[in-house]
Write an enzyme that holds these catalytic residues in place. Structure first.
Site, PDB file in Angstrom:
ATOM      1  N   HIS A 242       0.837  -1.203   0.000  1.00  8.09           N
ATOM      2  CA  HIS A 242       0.000   0.000   0.000  1.00  8.09           C
ATOM      3  C   HIS A 242       0.874   1.256   0.000  1.00  8.09           C
ATOM      4  O   HIS A 242       0.597   2.220   0.720  1.00  8.09           O
ATOM      5  CB  HIS A 242      -0.948  -0.003   1.214  1.00  8.09           C
ATOM      6  CG  HIS A 242      -2.052  -1.009   1.102  1.00  8.09           C
ATOM      7  ND1 HIS A 242      -3.192  -0.777   0.364  1.00  8.09           N
ATOM      8  CD2 HIS A 242      -2.179  -2.258   1.628  1.00  8.09           C
ATOM      9  CE1 HIS A 242      -3.992  -1.852   0.447  1.00  8.09           C
ATOM     10  NE2 HIS A 242      -3.389  -2.764   1.200  1.00  8.09           N
ATOM     11  N   ASP A 305      -0.537  -5.374   5.603  1.00  3.92           N
ATOM     12  CA  ASP A 305      -1.543  -6.196   4.934  1.00  3.92           C
ATOM     13  C   ASP A 305      -1.388  -6.176   3.416  1.00  3.92           C
ATOM     14  O   ASP A 305      -0.787  -5.269   2.841  1.00  3.92           O
ATOM     15  CB  ASP A 305      -2.946  -5.706   5.296  1.00  3.92           C
ATOM     16  CG  ASP A 305      -3.168  -4.249   4.873  1.00  3.92           C
ATOM     17  OD1 ASP A 305      -2.285  -3.424   5.166  1.00  3.92           O
ATOM     18  OD2 ASP A 305      -4.205  -3.957   4.251  1.00  3.92           O
ATOM     19  N   GLU A 306      -1.940  -7.183   2.785  1.00  3.16           N
ATOM     20  CA  GLU A 306      -2.133  -7.258   1.326  1.00  3.16           C
ATOM     21  C   GLU A 306      -0.857  -6.917   0.544  1.00  3.16           C
ATOM     22  O   GLU A 306      -0.856  -6.087  -0.364  1.00  3.16           O
ATOM     23  CB  GLU A 306      -3.272  -6.333   0.897  1.00  3.16           C
ATOM     24  CG  GLU A 306      -4.622  -6.735   1.495  1.00  3.16           C
ATOM     25  CD  GLU A 306      -5.755  -5.834   1.028  1.00  3.16           C
ATOM     26  OE1 GLU A 306      -6.839  -6.344   0.754  1.00  3.16           O
ATOM     27  OE2 GLU A 306      -5.536  -4.601   0.958  1.00  3.16           O
ATOM     28  N   VAL A 307       0.217  -7.565   0.892  1.00  4.42           N
ATOM     29  CA  VAL A 307       1.481  -7.349   0.183  1.00  4.42           C
ATOM     30  C   VAL A 307       1.537  -8.296  -1.011  1.00  4.42           C
ATOM     31  O   VAL A 307       1.569  -9.516  -0.844  1.00  4.42           O
ATOM     32  CB  VAL A 307       2.681  -7.587   1.120  1.00  4.42           C
ATOM     33  CG1 VAL A 307       3.976  -7.426   0.341  1.00  4.42           C
ATOM     34  CG2 VAL A 307       2.629  -6.635   2.305  1.00  4.42           C
TER      35      VAL A 307
END
Length: 783
Positions: A242, A305-307
């Site tokens: 992100h 998160d969400e790498v």
């Protein structure tokens, strides 16, 4: 609005105040009502303990709000009637710090606590109890002993994706304090924006804050504003993913290739920091040091998160570093990054928080894990010794009913295993359904039949805890049940044979489900395990929960509509006893507290809706659109974002001023109408029918006027609502007269209902549910 609040309370005047239902939210741990009441006069005065400037500010706000509620001008020279006492000598846990005791008699009010925070909570309870009657303003005589069930009762705001002015954030702090939420989590950085002023790295806000960012002085002032209201502020700087905006400002810190253009699309993007670059950790040490100096809270959130691993996997330097460090895969690489960031956070005197992707076997026990992917990761973190926070089920940017959030408990009851010798047989089906965005959802349904003739159904989604269905009804040709999931509440309408076909209504919109039977057995054991339970020690690791209001569909003009009143449901679930689970009682109190918050705290959900509707139809047709909006709901779960994705509108520049944007997740008028339909079908009283049909005509006339208005852009939904109202009138008249409608007319209504249930313009015509109930009753009566 103040008049409306008073009108809604007028029915209570038929009883003495001590016999009336209390509009308290969250409801206290212990409450004992007494006969009698305290009557406010101009002589009302508060006595404070000496040397408590923090309490002076809180009491001043209480006096100001009470003067508005009571319409009295308090005389400061009178004898004190509200006695506030602090017992600072007693040691306090985090929960006890927020505890308070409140005693109200006809002569005096006593409010005591161990800490100023407890006094602030007690003042808000006292504020909610004030009743304006015809000739006086009163409080019920009672005694309250209160403290929170969980110490972490948070709200995440996401100004990174869409900037939120400080005035709007402060209003949310006022509303949070009113219902005893105590942590504001600020998501300050993401792919689309950077909102924290860095004096060491100014290009961050120069690149990512062109549409707005907060100076360090503004954030310090916000922290103070929150503290005065008993709320802590936790900052989040999201790394290593992100980070598109960060990469545009400082591309040398990114895993090549670094981003080259600003990101306006929603979703998960490939930009990621380079864990093999020592300059990244020097950068983070300096940046997080600035953050720590602005935010005094002991916690600092690093995201995690969400790498997306693609660039790590494709970059030769990163791959060489992994071999050098003996890191087996990209999961181990992120764990390495997390541990180095944790050392930085610890060096600043802070405790690190990360989303549940940071969890691994070597993560230091001190790291707090915030679960967004399910109770499974919450339990896993607690079992490994981590403090943990639940956000799954508290995502208010996903519209859902307040009841769904109210049922969502950080410590849910385990699924109970049946007695094996009572099971007659079991059957199993694998199923799947397609979504408009993302991969298909797959799962397994188990149906157990017992010797007694009853049934139980269980649903197993991959990597999720076993779910037991409720309201299971197995009939020839179809099986119905419902359950709560990470997507929201689900209602199943299935045909179970060698295959499974039917619908899962997720939230308020249907998915077509297909699948095949894989087993049918009268033998035991069952092919699945029942729910896991946490040890007492692990349960103590659950700090509480946190609302998430992600910014894709949030603007300053919409934030109150999206956040409240459903935020009240989360506030009560995290404060009140687990045993307080009466949804009807909650809805009654929620409606009153919503009106109270509009009048006295600054809630703008109704005001924002009116302003939005005026933009659509003008002032002359506002009343009709407000009426018709009672029959509509935004598509629940992430259906709206899925629809936008298909339409090419899944991005920051998509307009958010359509009809759907100004609708609450559910409407009290429609919820009550659905209940009244069921009650009439049970009791068949003439007055009930007249009331139902009057409501249908009211909606129908509003739809007709909007359809015929030449100056309004035609909306096919209005005509559909008019037709559905007529269907409801025809069906209810048919049932009352015991004269069935023709088969052709029933089939026409079925087609209307199918269309109304489907997502249109990111909305669902919620009225279809009540009309479906009437149609089913017609079929049942005449078969």
């Amino acid at each position: 609005m103040r008049t409306l609040y008073c009108l809604c309370l007028s029915f209570l005047l038929l009883k003495p105040v001590w016999a009336q239902p209390l509009a308290l939210l969250p409801y206290p741990q212990q409450l004992e009502l007494h006969q009698g009441e305290f009557v406010f006069t101009n002589q009302f005065k508060v006595q404070l303990p000496a040397g408590q400037p923090e309490l002076k500010t809180a009491v001043k706000r209480f006096i100001q709000q009470s003067a508005i509620a009571t319409q009295l001008d308090f005389n400061a020279h009178s004898e004190p009637q509200l006695l506030i006492r602090l017992d600072l000598a007693k040691t306090s846990t985090a929960v006890q710090t927020e505890a308070y005791q409140l005693k109200i008699s006809s002569k005096q009010i006593q409010l005591s606590a161990r800490h100023a925070t407890g006094i602030k909570h007690g003042l808000h309870s006292l504020q909610q109890l004030i009743r304006r009657q015809a000739d006086k303003t009163v409080l019920p005589a009672l005694q309250i002993e209160d403290e929170p069930r969980f110490s972490w009762r948070g709200l995440l705001l996401d100004p990174a994706r869409r900037f939120l002015p400080l005035t709007d954030i402060k209003r949310q702090l006022d509303l949070m304090a009113a219902v005893k939420l105590n942590v504001l989590h600020l998501h300050l950085t993401d792919d689309q924006g950077w909102r924290f002023e860095s004096k060491v790295f100014p290009k961050l806000q120069q690149v990512g804050g062109k549409d707005g960012y907060y100076t360090q002085d503004e954030l310090r002032e916000l922290v103070l504003y929150a503290k005065e209201r008993g709320i802590r502020v936790v900052p989040e700087i999201d790394v290593p993913g992100h980070t598109t905006t960060l990469g545009l400002a400082y591309p040398e810190l990114m895993t090549a290739p670094a981003p080259t253009a600003a990101e306006i699309r929603w979703g998960v993007h490939p930009a990621v920091l380079d864990p093999s670059n020592d300059q990244v950790y020097i950068f983070l040490q300096q940046l997080l040091s600035e953050v720590a100096q602005v935010f005094p809270d002991p916690y600092l959130h690093i995201g995690g998160d969400e790498v997306l691993p693609d660039r790590w996997q494709q970059n030769p330097e990163v791959q060489a570093f992994m071999q050098q460090q003996k890191l087996a895969d990209v999961g181990a690489l992120q764990a390495y990054f997390n541990r180095r960031v944790e050392l930085i956070v610890k060096s600043l005197g802070k405790t690190m928080i990360g989303w549940d992707e940071v969890l691994d076997d070597e993560l230091p026990d001190s790291v707090v894990v915030q679960s967004w992917r399910g109770t499974e990761s919450l339990f896993q973190a607690a079992e490994k010794g981590h403090a943990a926070i639940l956000s799954t089920g508290f995502y208010l940017d996903q519209p859902q009913t307040a009841a769904f959030h109210y049922r969502n408990d950080p410590l849910p009851d385990a699924v109970s295993a049946p007695e094996a010798d009572q099971i007659k047989s079991w059957s199993g089906w694998n199923f799947q359904f397609e979504r408009k965005r993302g991969s298909p959802v797959t799962g397994t349904l188990y149906l157990l039949q017992f010797i007694s003739g009853s049934e139980r159904a269980f649903i197993q989604f991959p990597d999720k805890m076993l779910i037991e269905a409720q309201a299971v009804k197995v009939n020839p040709g179809h099986t119905n049940f419902q359950f709560d999931s990470w997507m929201g509440p689900v209602k199943a309408r299935l045909q179970l044979t060698d295959t499974v076909q039917g619908t899962f209504v997720v939230g308020n919109a249907p998915y077509q489900l297909t699948g095949k039977a894989f087993a049918k057995s009268e033998q035991h054991p069952l092919p699945f395990n029942f729910g896991r339970t946490l040890s007492t020690q692990a349960q103590q690791q659950i700090l509480g929960g946190e609302i998430a209001l992600w910014g894709e569909l949030i603007t300053p003009e919409l934030i109150d509509i999206r956040l409240w009143p459903n935020g009240f449901a989360v506030a009560e679930r995290l404060w009140s006893p687990k045993s307080r689970d009466d949804e009807q009682d909650f809805y009654q109190r929620m409606e009153l507290v919503q009106l109270w918050a509009q009048d006295f705290i600054g809630l703008k959900s109704r005001q924002q809706q009116i302003q939005g509707f005026k933009q659509l139809v003008g002032a002359s047709h506002l009343a009709d659109l407000l009426t018709l909006a009672e029959t509509l709901e935004p598509a629940h779960y992430y259906h709206r974002l899925h629809e936008k994705s298909v339409a090419g509108l899944y991005h920051q520049q998509a307009p958010l001023h359509q009809l759907v944007d100004f609708l609450p997740a559910e409407h009290e008028a429609m919820r009550q109408f659905e209940q009244e339909v069921v009650l009439w079908l049970q009791q068949k009283k003439p007055g009930q029918l007249r009331q139902l049909q009057d409501k249908l005509r009211h909606w129908q006339l509003a739809a007709q006027r909007l359809v015929k208005a030449p100056e309004i852009t035609a909306n096919p939904l209005f005509q559909q609502i008019e037709d559905l109202c007529q269907a409801g009138l025809d069906l209810s008249t048919s049932i009352d007269a015991q004269q069935p409608l023709s088969l052709a007319k029933q089939q026409k209504i079925e087609l209307q209902l199918d269309k109304a249930e489907a997502i249109q313009q990111e909305m669902v015509i919620a009225l279809h549910r009540a009309i479906t109930t009437l149609l089913q009753a017609t079929a049942a009566e005449h078969n």
